[in-house]
Scaffold this active site. Structure first.
Site, short mmCIF file in Angstrom:
data_model
loop_
_atom_site.label_atom_id
_atom_site.label_comp_id
_atom_site.label_asym_id
_atom_site.label_seq_id
_atom_site.Cartn_x
_atom_site.Cartn_y
_atom_site.Cartn_z
N LEU A 1 -18.20 -1.43 1.92
CA LEU A 1 -19.05 -0.35 1.42
C LEU A 1 -18.99 -0.29 -0.11
O LEU A 1 -19.26 0.75 -0.71
CB LEU A 1 -18.66 0.99 2.03
CG LEU A 1 -18.79 1.04 3.56
CD1 LEU A 1 -18.31 2.38 4.09
CD2 LEU A 1 -20.23 0.78 3.99
N TYR B 1 0.85 -1.19 0.00
CA TYR B 1 0.00 0.00 0.00
C TYR B 1 0.89 1.25 0.00
O TYR B 1 1.74 1.42 0.89
CB TYR B 1 -0.93 0.03 1.20
CG TYR B 1 -1.98 -1.06 1.22
CD1 TYR B 1 -2.32 -1.76 0.05
CD2 TYR B 1 -2.66 -1.39 2.39
CE1 TYR B 1 -3.28 -2.75 0.08
CE2 TYR B 1 -3.63 -2.38 2.42
CZ TYR B 1 -3.93 -3.07 1.26
OH TYR B 1 -4.89 -4.06 1.29
#
Length: 328
Positions: free
Chosen positions: A205, A54
């Site tokens: 989500l 990341y």
């Protein structure tokens, strides 16, 4: 904050996905991100999810998490990953699952995180050229050496998961799971239940869809990953927004935000599932944490599943190059 068990590991019911603090979702600010991580700890979140890749492979996210938890190590359950070394010309990943690389990557992650042991160490993507037994054997050596407490796998098939678990106990599987993506329900989630393996649900989500705020792609920064995501393109976008509108309507009736009802749905599926919604901002963090207090009735769960039936979302989960690295 309610707590749950991933295998034998105790974690907060809702975790914090930290990837967007370093890549994929537009501009980021290190100081704001650190404040958000520390606010998460204040609010009772213990589970922090990061990876050595990341930050587009430069370790930025692990270093960020390390700065945020300095002096508060005992409040955090740190999950990180190895196995992705870079990108190919066609947008796929360069993978290395070898025990040698696991040792090298683990030492680098420990340094960046500023910790003596990693609580939960995941194989980020499996190199299918190598037997999973050999891969997990290498990860188990890190447990024996005291570098890692528990091990997990990400984005693997049921067969791979069970072969791995027979080699060394797998504490958790990290896979996408939400109202928008339910492929794990067919056989992966039942296998987890049978063998006592927890599920860390990333993108709960729907990569922002289920917040109800993503409607105009032009409003996203040009470096936002979602410009390449098949589900956010053309006719797929229009069809998927229609599903989002159904969720927004149900949430309004129940006096919740779309994010809260979407997270509550994930939490209602199993007591050994911990969603890890990502956010860079304290405002959204507080909204997500409030979902842990929501208890949906079976009727409400059914209403949501009728509004967004399994398989109704349009478009692949990833661009073609990344899809080829998913062992599922």
């Amino acid at each position: 904050m309610e707590h749950r068990k991933l295998g034998e590991l105790d974690v907060s019911a809702i975790g914090l996905g930290c990837m967007g603090m370093s890549q994929s979702y537009g501009p980021y600010d290190d100081e704001e991100s650190i404040a958000t991580i520390r606010a998460a700890l204040d609010l009772g979140i213990t589970l922090l999810d990061t990876s050595d890749m990341y930050g587009y492979g430069n370790g930025h996210n692990e270093s960020l998490v390390g700065r945020a938890i300095a002096g508060r190590r005992d409040q955090a359950v740190v999950a990180t990953k190895f196995g992705i070394k870079g990108w190919t010309g066609d947008g796929s990943f360069v993978l290395d699952s070898s025990p040698e690389y696991a040792r090298e990557a683990c030492e680098a992650s420990l340094r960046r995180l500023g910790v003596d042991v990693i609580d939960l160490y995941f194989l980020h993507r499996r190199d299918r050229e190598m037997p999973i037994e050999e891969i997990v054997g290498g990860m188990a050596e890190l447990v024996t050496a005291g570098k890692v407490r528990y091990i997990g796998l990400s984005e693997v098939s049921t067969d791979t998961l069970l072969r791995a678990h027979a080699t060394h106990p797998i504490t958790a599987l990290e896979s996408e799971y939400s109202l928008f993506e339910r492929y794990v329900e067919k056989d992966v989630l039942p296998a987890c239940r049978e063998h006592g393996i927890g599920l860390m649900a990333f993108s709960p989500l729907g990569r922002g869809f289920l917040t109800g705020t993503v409607r105009d792609m032009g409003a996203l920064s040009q470096d936002d990953y979602r410009h390449t995501d098949p589900r956010f393109k053309g006719a797929n976008l229009a069809r998927n927004l229609a599903l989002v509108d159904r969720v927004r309507s149900i949430a309004a009736e129940l006096e919740m935000t779309p994010s809260q009802i979407a997270l509550a749905w994930v939490l209602a599926q199993d007591e050994h599932i911990a969603p890890i919604p990502g956010t860079k901002r304290v405002t959204y963090l507080r909204e997500n944490v409030a979902a842990a207090q929501v208890r949906l009735t079976p009727e409400q769960v059914g209403l949501l599943e009728s509004a967004v039936p399994a398989g109704s979302v349009s478009g692949e989960r990833y661009p073609e190059g990344i899809m080829r690295t998913v062992d599922a």
